[in-house]
Design a protein around this motif. Structure first.
Motif, PDB file in Angstrom:
ATOM      1  N   SER A 205      11.217  15.380  -6.246  1.00  0.00           N
ATOM      2  CA  SER A 205      12.135  15.997  -5.292  1.00  0.00           C
ATOM      3  C   SER A 205      12.069  15.250  -3.964  1.00  0.00           C
ATOM      4  O   SER A 205      11.052  14.675  -3.597  1.00  0.00           O
ATOM      5  CB  SER A 205      11.824  17.482  -5.089  1.00  0.00           C
ATOM      6  N   ASP A 206      13.191  15.259  -3.269  1.00  0.00           N
ATOM      7  CA  ASP A 206      13.311  14.626  -1.962  1.00  0.00           C
ATOM      8  C   ASP A 206      12.659  15.538  -0.926  1.00  0.00           C
ATOM      9  O   ASP A 206      12.308  16.683  -1.214  1.00  0.00           O
ATOM     10  CB  ASP A 206      14.797  14.430  -1.644  1.00  0.00           C
ATOM     11  N   PHE A 207      12.522  15.065   0.298  1.00  0.00           N
ATOM     12  CA  PHE A 207      11.876  15.844   1.361  1.00  0.00           C
ATOM     13  C   PHE A 207      12.547  17.182   1.604  1.00  0.00           C
ATOM     14  O   PHE A 207      11.913  18.130   2.040  1.00  0.00           O
ATOM     15  CB  PHE A 207      11.808  15.037   2.664  1.00  0.00           C
TER      16      PHE A 207
ATOM     17  N   ARG B 179       0.839  -1.203   0.000  1.00  0.00           N
ATOM     18  CA  ARG B 179       0.000   0.000   0.000  1.00  0.00           C
ATOM     19  C   ARG B 179       0.871   1.248   0.000  1.00  0.00           C
ATOM     20  O   ARG B 179       1.823   1.366   0.757  1.00  0.00           O
ATOM     21  CB  ARG B 179      -0.895  -0.008   1.228  1.00  0.00           C
ATOM     22  N   THR B 180       0.522   2.193  -0.862  1.00  0.00           N
ATOM     23  CA  THR B 180       1.213   3.469  -0.914  1.00  0.00           C
ATOM     24  C   THR B 180       0.214   4.544  -0.550  1.00  0.00           C
ATOM     25  O   THR B 180      -0.827   4.650  -1.168  1.00  0.00           O
ATOM     26  CB  THR B 180       1.754   3.747  -2.325  1.00  0.00           C
ATOM     27  N   SER B 181       0.530   5.332   0.434  1.00  0.00           N
ATOM     28  CA  SER B 181      -0.338   6.417   0.844  1.00  0.00           C
ATOM     29  C   SER B 181       0.311   7.722   0.396  1.00  0.00           C
ATOM     30  O   SER B 181       1.507   7.931   0.594  1.00  0.00           O
ATOM     31  CB  SER B 181      -0.506   6.390   2.362  1.00  0.00           C
TER      32      SER B 181
ATOM     33  N   ARG C 199       8.388  10.840   1.913  1.00  0.00           N
ATOM     34  CA  ARG C 199       9.733  11.288   1.576  1.00  0.00           C
ATOM     35  C   ARG C 199       9.816  12.094   0.276  1.00  0.00           C
ATOM     36  O   ARG C 199      10.625  13.010   0.170  1.00  0.00           O
ATOM     37  CB  ARG C 199      10.658  10.080   1.470  1.00  0.00           C
ATOM     38  N   TYR C 200       9.025  11.743  -0.734  1.00  0.00           N
ATOM     39  CA  TYR C 200       9.187  12.342  -2.059  1.00  0.00           C
ATOM     40  C   TYR C 200       7.968  13.142  -2.497  1.00  0.00           C
ATOM     41  O   TYR C 200       6.839  12.849  -2.118  1.00  0.00           O
ATOM     42  CB  TYR C 200       9.441  11.253  -3.107  1.00  0.00           C
TER      43      TYR C 200
ATOM     44  N   ASP D 185      16.783   9.327 -10.071  1.00  0.00           N
ATOM     45  CA  ASP D 185      17.059   8.243  -9.121  1.00  0.00           C
ATOM     46  C   ASP D 185      15.819   7.553  -8.568  1.00  0.00           C
ATOM     47  O   ASP D 185      15.912   6.443  -8.051  1.00  0.00           O
ATOM     48  CB  ASP D 185      17.856   8.782  -7.932  1.00  0.00           C
ATOM     49  N   VAL D 186      14.646   8.202  -8.641  1.00  0.00           N
ATOM     50  CA  VAL D 186      13.449   7.690  -7.979  1.00  0.00           C
ATOM     51  C   VAL D 186      12.299   7.561  -8.974  1.00  0.00           C
ATOM     52  O   VAL D 186      12.006   8.494  -9.715  1.00  0.00           O
ATOM     53  CB  VAL D 186      13.028   8.632  -6.826  1.00  0.00           C
TER      54      VAL D 186
END
Length: 83
Positions: A54-56, A12-14, A36-37, A64-65
């Protein structure tokens, strides 16, 4: 807007989603955020296109993501458009 998948708890992704304006595109844009992203999407006639990630802390991590597997479909559904 908050979204959750009906998949098993392990997959699950919230995330939250909101429509935004951006200089990167004249089309409708959407921002989705996990813990985080942050993912920035262009919403056009052919469906969502990932613009950047973008990262946090605001660092660009687009190369990369990748978004979670089910995020593309859920972004498409949340735009209210039958793409």
């Amino acid at each position: 807007m908050s979204c959750q998948c009906d998949a098993s708890p392990d997959t699950r992704t919230s995330f939250t989603a909101q429509e935004i304006t951006t200089e990167e595109t004249a089309d409708v844009a959407m921002k989705t955020q996990t813990k985080r992203y942050t993912f920035y999407w262009q919403i056009g006639a052919d469906g969502p296109v990932l613009l950047r990630v973008s990262d946090f802390d605001g660092t660009d991590v687009t190369t990369d993501v990748d978004p979670p597997d089910d995020m593309y479909d859920r972004v498409r559904q949340n735009t209210g458009r039958d793409i």
